[in-house]
Design a protein around this motif. Sequence first.
Motif, mmCIF file in Angstrom:
data_model
loop_
_atom_site.group_PDB
_atom_site.id
_atom_site.type_symbol
_atom_site.label_atom_id
_atom_site.label_comp_id
_atom_site.label_asym_id
_atom_site.label_seq_id
_atom_site.Cartn_x
_atom_site.Cartn_y
_atom_site.Cartn_z
ATOM 1 N N GLY A 138 0.811 -1.215 0.000
ATOM 2 C CA GLY A 138 0.000 0.000 0.000
ATOM 3 C C GLY A 138 0.841 1.260 0.000
ATOM 4 N N ARG A 139 0.193 2.353 -0.400
ATOM 5 C CA ARG A 139 0.907 3.618 -0.538
ATOM 6 C C ARG A 139 0.759 4.536 0.658
ATOM 7 N N THR A 140 0.060 4.082 1.706
ATOM 8 C CA THR A 140 -0.194 4.956 2.842
ATOM 9 C C THR A 140 0.512 4.489 4.104
ATOM 10 N N PHE A 141 1.581 3.727 3.941
ATOM 11 C CA PHE A 141 2.298 3.184 5.099
ATOM 12 C C PHE A 141 2.697 4.277 6.077
ATOM 13 N N SER A 142 3.139 5.403 5.586
ATOM 14 C CA SER A 142 3.638 6.475 6.446
ATOM 15 C C SER A 142 2.545 7.127 7.287
ATOM 16 N N SER A 143 1.296 6.810 7.027
ATOM 17 C CA SER A 143 0.217 7.384 7.815
ATOM 18 C C SER A 143 -0.193 6.502 8.992
ATOM 19 N N ALA A 147 6.355 -2.955 21.362
ATOM 20 C CA ALA A 147 6.872 -1.639 21.009
ATOM 21 C C ALA A 147 5.997 -1.028 19.926
ATOM 22 N N ALA A 148 6.055 0.298 19.829
ATOM 23 C CA ALA A 148 5.338 1.000 18.770
ATOM 24 C C ALA A 148 6.125 2.230 18.356
ATOM 25 N N ILE A 149 5.861 2.699 17.148
ATOM 26 C CA ILE A 149 6.594 3.836 16.611
ATOM 27 C C ILE A 149 5.630 4.754 15.872
ATOM 28 N N SER A 150 5.878 6.046 15.974
ATOM 29 C CA SER A 150 5.009 7.029 15.355
ATOM 30 C C SER A 150 5.117 6.997 13.840
ATOM 31 N N THR A 151 4.207 7.701 13.189
ATOM 32 C CA THR A 151 4.167 7.668 11.730
ATOM 33 C C THR A 151 5.480 8.130 11.099
ATOM 34 N N GLY A 152 6.088 9.167 11.656
ATOM 35 C CA GLY A 152 7.332 9.683 11.095
ATOM 36 C C GLY A 152 8.582 9.043 11.668
ATOM 37 N N GLY A 153 8.418 8.258 12.711
ATOM 38 C CA GLY A 153 9.546 7.544 13.304
ATOM 39 C C GLY A 153 10.259 8.276 14.419
ATOM 40 N N ILE A 167 12.760 -0.288 18.040
ATOM 41 C CA ILE A 167 11.859 -0.268 16.894
ATOM 42 C C ILE A 167 12.266 0.882 15.988
ATOM 43 N N SER A 168 12.187 0.651 14.684
ATOM 44 C CA SER A 168 12.507 1.694 13.712
ATOM 45 C C SER A 168 11.668 1.449 12.471
ATOM 46 N N ARG A 169 11.640 2.423 11.585
ATOM 47 C CA ARG A 169 10.876 2.264 10.356
ATOM 48 C C ARG A 169 11.571 2.992 9.216
ATOM 49 N N ASP A 170 11.322 2.507 8.008
ATOM 50 C CA ASP A 170 11.804 3.129 6.793
ATOM 51 C C ASP A 170 10.581 3.353 5.912
ATOM 52 N N ASN A 171 10.062 4.558 5.925
ATOM 53 C CA ASN A 171 8.834 4.834 5.171
ATOM 54 C C ASN A 171 9.044 4.754 3.655
ATOM 55 N N ALA A 172 10.267 4.985 3.212
ATOM 56 C CA ALA A 172 10.544 4.880 1.773
ATOM 57 C C ALA A 172 10.451 3.431 1.306
ATOM 58 N N LYS A 173 10.681 2.500 2.229
ATOM 59 C CA LYS A 173 10.644 1.073 1.879
ATOM 60 C C LYS A 173 9.444 0.360 2.495
ATOM 61 N N ASN A 174 8.532 1.119 3.100
ATOM 62 C CA ASN A 174 7.323 0.530 3.695
ATOM 63 C C ASN A 174 7.657 -0.609 4.655
ATOM 64 N N THR A 175 8.633 -0.397 5.492
ATOM 65 C CA THR A 175 9.096 -1.466 6.369
ATOM 66 C C THR A 175 9.302 -0.942 7.789
ATOM 67 N N VAL A 176 8.929 -1.770 8.755
ATOM 68 C CA VAL A 176 9.212 -1.488 10.158
ATOM 69 C C VAL A 176 10.079 -2.625 10.698
ATOM 70 N N ALA A 202 -0.644 -2.415 12.334
ATOM 71 C CA ALA A 202 -0.751 -1.025 11.901
ATOM 72 C C ALA A 202 -2.049 -0.420 12.410
ATOM 73 N N LYS A 203 -1.971 0.835 12.811
ATOM 74 C CA LYS A 203 -3.170 1.524 13.284
ATOM 75 C C LYS A 203 -3.158 2.971 12.828
ATOM 76 N N THR A 204 -4.347 3.520 12.750
ATOM 77 C CA THR A 204 -4.493 4.946 12.495
ATOM 78 C C THR A 204 -4.805 5.642 13.807
ATOM 79 N N GLY A 205 -4.447 6.902 13.907
ATOM 80 C CA GLY A 205 -4.723 7.653 15.123
ATOM 81 C C GLY A 205 -3.698 7.385 16.207
ATOM 82 N N ASN A 206 -3.652 8.299 17.171
ATOM 83 C CA ASN A 206 -2.627 8.210 18.206
ATOM 84 C C ASN A 206 -2.993 7.448 19.474
ATOM 85 N N PRO A 207 -4.216 7.506 19.970
ATOM 86 C CA PRO A 207 -4.496 6.852 21.244
ATOM 87 C C PRO A 207 -4.306 5.342 21.190
#
Length: 124
Positions: free
Chosen positions: A26-31, A49-55, A70-79, A98-103
Amino acid sequence: QVQLVESGGGLVQAGGSLRLSCAASGRTFSSYVMGWFRQAPGKEREFVAAISTGGSLSYYQNSVKGRFTISRDNAKNTVFLQMNPLKPEDTAVYYCAAKTGNPGWNISSRYNYWGQGTQVTVSS
């Protein structure tokens, strides 16, 4: 819709390390906030563990603080989940989610999408 595929699990001796990866479609991984959970035999699934959308923000269960990253690479859609040093009590099936929203970063029911899991076994 997001599909998640974990990899990198295996058998390792106590004190060793593993790096788990979770590739997302998908194209919305960074969200999405991304999380790792685990489930040991006979136990409930628990937050790791969890990580924010921007890392820039991350959150850990107390038992893994200082050992897991925990880390993520949004360019590669990978955590990723780097685990070192591992203990026998870390043995479990590890799931990325994966989840949307912060709470509720540490609440499994707040996550919308799940991978199939990868087994991590730590021998003593």
